[in-house]
Design a protein around this motif. Structure first.
Motif, PDB file in Angstrom:
ATOM      1  N   ALA A  33       0.722  -1.091   0.023  1.00  0.00           N
ATOM      2  CA  ALA A  33      -0.061   0.030  -0.021  1.00  0.00           C
ATOM      3  C   ALA A  33       0.705   1.203  -0.060  1.00  0.00           C
ATOM      4  O   ALA A  33       0.685   2.146  -0.606  1.00  0.00           O
ATOM      5  CB  ALA A  33      -0.894   0.078   1.235  1.00  0.00           C
ATOM      6  N   GLU A  34       2.038   1.271   0.668  1.00  0.00           N
ATOM      7  CA  GLU A  34       2.788   2.435   0.625  1.00  0.00           C
ATOM      8  C   GLU A  34       3.637   2.748  -0.642  1.00  0.00           C
ATOM      9  O   GLU A  34       3.891   3.603  -0.755  1.00  0.00           O
ATOM     10  CB  GLU A  34       4.081   2.087   1.552  1.00  0.00           C
ATOM     11  CG  GLU A  34       3.658   2.114   3.203  1.00  0.00           C
ATOM     12  CD  GLU A  34       4.542   1.885   4.157  1.00  0.00           C
ATOM     13  OE1 GLU A  34       5.955   1.269   3.768  1.00  0.00           O
ATOM     14  OE2 GLU A  34       4.452   1.777   5.367  1.00  0.00           O
ATOM     15  N   HIS A  35       3.400   1.708  -1.557  1.00  0.00           N
ATOM     16  CA  HIS A  35       4.027   1.803  -2.802  1.00  0.00           C
ATOM     17  C   HIS A  35       3.105   1.983  -3.844  1.00  0.00           C
ATOM     18  O   HIS A  35       3.092   1.941  -5.070  1.00  0.00           O
ATOM     19  CB  HIS A  35       4.911   0.754  -3.241  1.00  0.00           C
ATOM     20  CG  HIS A  35       6.247   0.637  -2.573  1.00  0.00           C
ATOM     21  ND1 HIS A  35       6.350   0.074  -1.265  1.00  0.00           N
ATOM     22  CD2 HIS A  35       7.442   0.927  -2.927  1.00  0.00           C
ATOM     23  CE1 HIS A  35       7.681   0.378  -0.805  1.00  0.00           C
ATOM     24  NE2 HIS A  35       8.356   0.847  -2.113  1.00  0.00           N
ATOM     25  N   GLY A  36       1.655   2.040  -3.340  1.00  0.00           N
ATOM     26  CA  GLY A  36       0.509   2.469  -4.423  1.00  0.00           C
ATOM     27  C   GLY A  36      -0.334   1.227  -4.929  1.00  0.00           C
ATOM     28  O   GLY A  36      -1.311   1.277  -5.401  1.00  0.00           O
ATOM     29  N   LEU A  37       0.034   0.073  -3.937  1.00  0.00           N
ATOM     30  CA  LEU A  37      -0.782  -1.158  -4.563  1.00  0.00           C
ATOM     31  C   LEU A  37      -1.743  -1.673  -3.401  1.00  0.00           C
ATOM     32  O   LEU A  37      -1.189  -2.203  -2.289  1.00  0.00           O
ATOM     33  CB  LEU A  37       0.128  -2.389  -5.019  1.00  0.00           C
ATOM     34  CG  LEU A  37      -0.555  -3.625  -5.212  1.00  0.00           C
ATOM     35  CD1 LEU A  37      -1.696  -3.399  -6.295  1.00  0.00           C
ATOM     36  CD2 LEU A  37       0.711  -4.508  -5.667  1.00  0.00           C
ATOM     37  N   VAL A  38      -2.836  -1.168  -3.318  1.00  0.00           N
ATOM     38  CA  VAL A  38      -3.998  -1.428  -2.277  1.00  0.00           C
ATOM     39  C   VAL A  38      -4.534  -2.811  -2.753  1.00  0.00           C
ATOM     40  O   VAL A  38      -5.108  -2.871  -3.650  1.00  0.00           O
ATOM     41  CB  VAL A  38      -4.930  -0.257  -2.100  1.00  0.00           C
ATOM     42  CG1 VAL A  38      -6.022  -0.774  -0.904  1.00  0.00           C
ATOM     43  CG2 VAL A  38      -4.076   0.961  -1.690  1.00  0.00           C
ATOM     44  N   ILE A  39      -4.372  -3.757  -1.760  1.00  0.00           N
ATOM     45  CA  ILE A  39      -4.960  -4.999  -2.254  1.00  0.00           C
ATOM     46  C   ILE A  39      -5.876  -5.371  -0.853  1.00  0.00           C
ATOM     47  O   ILE A  39      -5.638  -5.090   0.387  1.00  0.00           O
ATOM     48  CB  ILE A  39      -3.878  -6.020  -1.985  1.00  0.00           C
ATOM     49  CG1 ILE A  39      -3.003  -5.999  -3.100  1.00  0.00           C
ATOM     50  CG2 ILE A  39      -4.357  -7.473  -2.026  1.00  0.00           C
ATOM     51  CD1 ILE A  39      -1.815  -6.940  -3.236  1.00  0.00           C
TER      52      ILE A  39
ATOM     53  N   PRO B  34       0.278  -7.440 -14.455  1.00  0.00           N
ATOM     54  CA  PRO B  34       1.672  -7.199 -14.513  1.00  0.00           C
ATOM     55  C   PRO B  34       2.180  -6.038 -13.756  1.00  0.00           C
ATOM     56  O   PRO B  34       3.240  -6.416 -13.368  1.00  0.00           O
ATOM     57  CB  PRO B  34       1.975  -7.170 -15.957  1.00  0.00           C
ATOM     58  CG  PRO B  34       0.873  -7.878 -16.669  1.00  0.00           C
ATOM     59  CD  PRO B  34      -0.568  -7.692 -15.604  1.00  0.00           C
ATOM     60  N   ASP B  35       1.454  -5.081 -13.598  1.00  0.00           N
ATOM     61  CA  ASP B  35       1.570  -4.073 -12.923  1.00  0.00           C
ATOM     62  C   ASP B  35       1.682  -4.377 -11.501  1.00  0.00           C
ATOM     63  O   ASP B  35       2.683  -3.757 -10.596  1.00  0.00           O
ATOM     64  CB  ASP B  35       0.729  -2.720 -13.221  1.00  0.00           C
ATOM     65  CG  ASP B  35       0.869  -2.312 -14.561  1.00  0.00           C
ATOM     66  OD1 ASP B  35       1.899  -2.427 -15.060  1.00  0.00           O
ATOM     67  OD2 ASP B  35      -0.047  -1.303 -14.980  1.00  0.00           O
ATOM     68  N   ASP B  36       0.909  -5.134 -10.831  1.00  0.00           N
ATOM     69  CA  ASP B  36       0.737  -5.416  -9.611  1.00  0.00           C
ATOM     70  C   ASP B  36       2.226  -6.295  -9.306  1.00  0.00           C
ATOM     71  O   ASP B  36       2.904  -6.142  -8.145  1.00  0.00           O
ATOM     72  CB  ASP B  36      -0.261  -6.395  -9.180  1.00  0.00           C
ATOM     73  CG  ASP B  36      -1.425  -5.503  -9.244  1.00  0.00           C
ATOM     74  OD1 ASP B  36      -1.593  -4.291  -9.427  1.00  0.00           O
ATOM     75  OD2 ASP B  36      -2.739  -6.505  -9.090  1.00  0.00           O
ATOM     76  N   LEU B  37       2.557  -7.254 -10.301  1.00  0.00           N
ATOM     77  CA  LEU B  37       3.830  -7.919  -9.841  1.00  0.00           C
ATOM     78  C   LEU B  37       4.969  -6.972  -9.859  1.00  0.00           C
ATOM     79  O   LEU B  37       5.951  -7.422  -9.065  1.00  0.00           O
ATOM     80  CB  LEU B  37       4.082  -8.929 -11.113  1.00  0.00           C
ATOM     81  CG  LEU B  37       3.137 -10.244 -11.133  1.00  0.00           C
ATOM     82  CD1 LEU B  37       3.450 -10.827 -12.333  1.00  0.00           C
ATOM     83  CD2 LEU B  37       3.381 -11.130 -10.095  1.00  0.00           C
ATOM     84  N   ASP B  38       5.262  -5.994 -10.824  1.00  0.00           N
ATOM     85  CA  ASP B  38       6.045  -4.916 -10.551  1.00  0.00           C
ATOM     86  C   ASP B  38       6.282  -4.427  -9.134  1.00  0.00           C
ATOM     87  O   ASP B  38       7.305  -4.303  -8.570  1.00  0.00           O
ATOM     88  CB  ASP B  38       5.938  -3.792 -11.544  1.00  0.00           C
ATOM     89  CG  ASP B  38       6.383  -3.953 -12.957  1.00  0.00           C
ATOM     90  OD1 ASP B  38       7.124  -5.185 -13.224  1.00  0.00           O
ATOM     91  OD2 ASP B  38       5.852  -3.584 -13.933  1.00  0.00           O
ATOM     92  N   VAL B  39       5.158  -3.970  -8.730  1.00  0.00           N
ATOM     93  CA  VAL B  39       5.381  -3.594  -7.386  1.00  0.00           C
ATOM     94  C   VAL B  39       5.607  -4.515  -6.206  1.00  0.00           C
ATOM     95  O   VAL B  39       6.520  -4.136  -5.451  1.00  0.00           O
ATOM     96  CB  VAL B  39       3.875  -2.852  -7.058  1.00  0.00           C
ATOM     97  CG1 VAL B  39       3.822  -2.395  -5.492  1.00  0.00           C
ATOM     98  CG2 VAL B  39       3.330  -1.700  -7.627  1.00  0.00           C
ATOM     99  N   ILE B  40       5.060  -5.821  -6.381  1.00  0.00           N
ATOM    100  CA  ILE B  40       5.613  -6.799  -5.495  1.00  0.00           C
ATOM    101  C   ILE B  40       7.196  -7.108  -5.463  1.00  0.00           C
ATOM    102  O   ILE B  40       7.619  -7.145  -4.544  1.00  0.00           O
ATOM    103  CB  ILE B  40       4.674  -8.185  -5.532  1.00  0.00           C
ATOM    104  CG1 ILE B  40       3.195  -7.927  -5.360  1.00  0.00           C
ATOM    105  CG2 ILE B  40       5.247  -9.190  -4.948  1.00  0.00           C
ATOM    106  CD1 ILE B  40       2.237  -8.947  -5.788  1.00  0.00           C
TER     107      ILE B  40
END
Length: 109
Positions: free
Chosen positions: A25-31, A49-55
């Protein structure tokens, strides 16, 4: 493919799904809690794919650390149907020992 998020996270010192969820979430990916549960348990329904980038950024890993190919599970033309247990038993299993935050190895399971 085998999903390897939990071990990858453990190798980076992240032991709880909620801890990873907060970092994402701190990196913009709210799950959502439900999707996070699926990711953490090893059975993600879908991933962008964008979620995988953040992970990968959060865990400091490569996509190959998260997705482990399992070519032995693919039935090829002309091959007999070998029971899956026989195929799994023949496949080498990599040994990875996660470490605690203090650097000590975890006891064997």
């Amino acid at each position: 493919m085998r999903w390897n998020l939990r071990l990858t996270a453990a190798n980076k010192g992240i032991w709880k799904a909620s801890e990873l969820q907060r970092s994402l979430a701190e990196h913009g990916l709210v799950i959502s809690a439900g999707k996070m549960s699926g990711l953490w348990s090893g059975h993600p329904v879908s991933l962008k794919p964008d979620d995988l980038d953040v992970i990968c950024v959060v865990l400091g890993c490569e996509i190959g650390d998260l997705l482990i190919p399992e070519p032995q599970k693919v039935t090829r033309p002309g091959e007999e149907n070998v029971p899956q247990t026989a195929v799994d038993a023949a496949a080498p299993v990599p040994t990875v020992v996660p470490k605690r935050r203090d650097g000590r190895s975890l006891p064997p399971a």
